[in-house]
Motif scaffolding. Structure first.
Motif, PDB file in Angstrom:
ATOM      1  N   GLY A  66      22.248   2.170  38.868  1.00 29.61           N
ATOM      2  CA  GLY A  66      21.181   1.860  39.816  1.00 29.61           C
ATOM      3  C   GLY A  66      19.962   1.327  39.087  1.00 29.61           C
ATOM      4  O   GLY A  66      18.863   1.868  39.193  1.00 29.61           O
ATOM      5  N   VAL A  67      20.188   0.255  38.328  1.00 31.19           N
ATOM      6  CA  VAL A  67      19.151  -0.384  37.519  1.00 31.19           C
ATOM      7  C   VAL A  67      19.241  -1.877  37.769  1.00 31.19           C
ATOM      8  O   VAL A  67      20.294  -2.468  37.569  1.00 31.19           O
ATOM      9  CB  VAL A  67      19.368  -0.083  36.007  1.00 31.19           C
ATOM     10  CG1 VAL A  67      18.403  -0.889  35.147  1.00 31.19           C
ATOM     11  CG2 VAL A  67      19.232   1.408  35.725  1.00 31.19           C
ATOM     12  N   ARG A  68      18.155  -2.481  38.262  1.00 31.05           N
ATOM     13  CA  ARG A  68      18.167  -3.902  38.609  1.00 31.05           C
ATOM     14  C   ARG A  68      17.004  -4.637  37.983  1.00 31.05           C
ATOM     15  O   ARG A  68      15.949  -4.066  37.762  1.00 31.05           O
ATOM     16  CB  ARG A  68      18.068  -4.080  40.128  1.00 31.05           C
ATOM     17  CG  ARG A  68      19.356  -3.783  40.847  1.00 31.05           C
ATOM     18  CD  ARG A  68      19.364  -4.403  42.208  1.00 31.05           C
ATOM     19  NE  ARG A  68      19.375  -5.845  42.121  1.00 31.05           N
ATOM     20  CZ  ARG A  68      19.767  -6.656  43.093  1.00 31.05           C
ATOM     21  NH1 ARG A  68      20.174  -6.153  44.224  1.00 31.05           N
ATOM     22  NH2 ARG A  68      19.749  -7.946  42.953  1.00 31.05           N
ATOM     23  N   GLU A  69      17.228  -5.926  37.773  1.00 25.64           N
ATOM     24  CA  GLU A  69      16.163  -6.769  37.242  1.00 25.64           C
ATOM     25  C   GLU A  69      15.109  -6.998  38.321  1.00 25.64           C
ATOM     26  O   GLU A  69      15.446  -7.276  39.469  1.00 25.64           O
ATOM     27  CB  GLU A  69      16.761  -8.113  36.805  1.00 25.64           C
ATOM     28  CG  GLU A  69      15.833  -8.932  35.947  1.00 25.64           C
ATOM     29  CD  GLU A  69      16.560 -10.107  35.312  1.00 25.64           C
ATOM     30  OE1 GLU A  69      16.256 -10.417  34.153  1.00 25.64           O
ATOM     31  OE2 GLU A  69      17.416 -10.708  35.977  1.00 25.64           O
ATOM     32  N   GLY A  70      13.848  -6.859  37.940  1.00 24.31           N
ATOM     33  CA  GLY A  70      12.754  -7.092  38.883  1.00 24.31           C
ATOM     34  C   GLY A  70      12.412  -8.573  38.970  1.00 24.31           C
ATOM     35  O   GLY A  70      13.215  -9.424  38.614  1.00 24.31           O
ATOM     36  N   GLU A  71      11.212  -8.873  39.441  1.00 25.82           N
ATOM     37  CA  GLU A  71      10.783 -10.265  39.611  1.00 25.82           C
ATOM     38  C   GLU A  71      10.679 -10.973  38.263  1.00 25.82           C
ATOM     39  O   GLU A  71      10.898 -12.166  38.152  1.00 25.82           O
ATOM     40  CB  GLU A  71       9.425 -10.345  40.314  1.00 25.82           C
ATOM     41  CG  GLU A  71       9.388  -9.734  41.710  1.00 25.82           C
ATOM     42  CD  GLU A  71       9.437  -8.209  41.692  1.00 25.82           C
ATOM     43  OE1 GLU A  71       8.600  -7.569  41.023  1.00 25.82           O
ATOM     44  OE2 GLU A  71      10.341  -7.659  42.351  1.00 25.82           O
ATOM     45  N   THR A  72      10.325 -10.198  37.225  1.00 26.87           N
ATOM     46  CA  THR A  72      10.178 -10.772  35.887  1.00 26.87           C
ATOM     47  C   THR A  72      11.525 -10.760  35.179  1.00 26.87           C
ATOM     48  O   THR A  72      12.149  -9.705  35.056  1.00 26.87           O
ATOM     49  CB  THR A  72       9.172  -9.943  35.059  1.00 26.87           C
ATOM     50  OG1 THR A  72       7.983  -9.773  35.829  1.00 26.87           O
ATOM     51  CG2 THR A  72       8.859 -10.629  33.744  1.00 26.87           C
ATOM     52  N   ALA A  73      11.984 -11.927  34.727  1.00 25.80           N
ATOM     53  CA  ALA A  73      13.270 -12.019  34.041  1.00 25.80           C
ATOM     54  C   ALA A  73      13.277 -11.104  32.822  1.00 25.80           C
ATOM     55  O   ALA A  73      12.320 -11.065  32.060  1.00 25.80           O
ATOM     56  CB  ALA A  73      13.544 -13.460  33.622  1.00 25.80           C
ATOM     57  N   GLY A  74      14.346 -10.356  32.670  1.00 23.60           N
ATOM     58  CA  GLY A  74      14.493  -9.472  31.521  1.00 23.60           C
ATOM     59  C   GLY A  74      13.840  -8.113  31.688  1.00 23.60           C
ATOM     60  O   GLY A  74      13.965  -7.258  30.818  1.00 23.60           O
ATOM     61  N   GLN A  75      13.135  -7.903  32.799  1.00 20.04           N
ATOM     62  CA  GLN A  75      12.470  -6.615  33.045  1.00 20.04           C
ATOM     63  C   GLN A  75      13.257  -5.842  34.102  1.00 20.04           C
ATOM     64  O   GLN A  75      13.296  -6.252  35.269  1.00 20.04           O
ATOM     65  CB  GLN A  75      11.033  -6.846  33.512  1.00 20.04           C
ATOM     66  CG  GLN A  75      10.211  -5.577  33.549  1.00 20.04           C
ATOM     67  CD  GLN A  75       8.786  -5.855  33.995  1.00 20.04           C
ATOM     68  OE1 GLN A  75       8.552  -6.376  35.079  1.00 20.04           O
ATOM     69  NE2 GLN A  75       7.828  -5.495  33.156  1.00 20.04           N
TER      70      GLN A  75
END
Length: 126
Positions: A66-75
């Motif tokens: 349950g870990v997804r990339e946010g709006e910032t690539a790589g974050q």
């Protein structure tokens, strides 16, 4: 119930982890967990990572976290939007730079960013 558990349950701290043994895409995995009253398992520390890994090893399948990339690539963030306070990325991961927005756990417990359309084991946390 939505999740037939068959003894595939681990307790870690106050969390209960369970898998239905199914390999599906990220959206379907998340939906299955939410329908059962939980969410996708996401390790907050090494102990939780090990508990999730024990289920991964039992099925010998890579699993969604349950870990997804946010709006910032790589974050990457937890599903509730909070920043990760623990990570166990495989060497040189995450490397998708915005194209791989979901996270899987390998059978050694390390993490990799992947496309959300791939089928991976569902592990829920309650």
């Amino acid at each position: 119930s939505v999740l037939a558990l068959n003894g595939r349950i681990r307790q870690v701290g106050s969390k209960v982890l369970a898998s239905n043994g199914k390999r599906v895409d990220f959206a379907s995995a998340l939906e299955a967990c939410e329908e059962a009253g939980g969410t996708l398992a996401a390790p907050m520390n090494e102990e939780e990572n090990e508990a999730i890994l024990s289920i991964v090893k039992q099925y010998n399948q890579y699993a969604y976290l349950g870990v997804r990339e946010g709006e910032t690539a790589g974050q990457f963030k937890y599903m509730n939007g909070t920043p990760l306070n623990y990570t166990n990325w495989y060497k040189a991961e995450p490397n998708g730079r915005g194209t791989e927005k979901c996270t899987e756990m390998y059978t050694d417990g390390s993490w990799n960013d992947i496309k959300c359309s791939l089928n991976r084991l569902t592990i829920c946390a309650f």
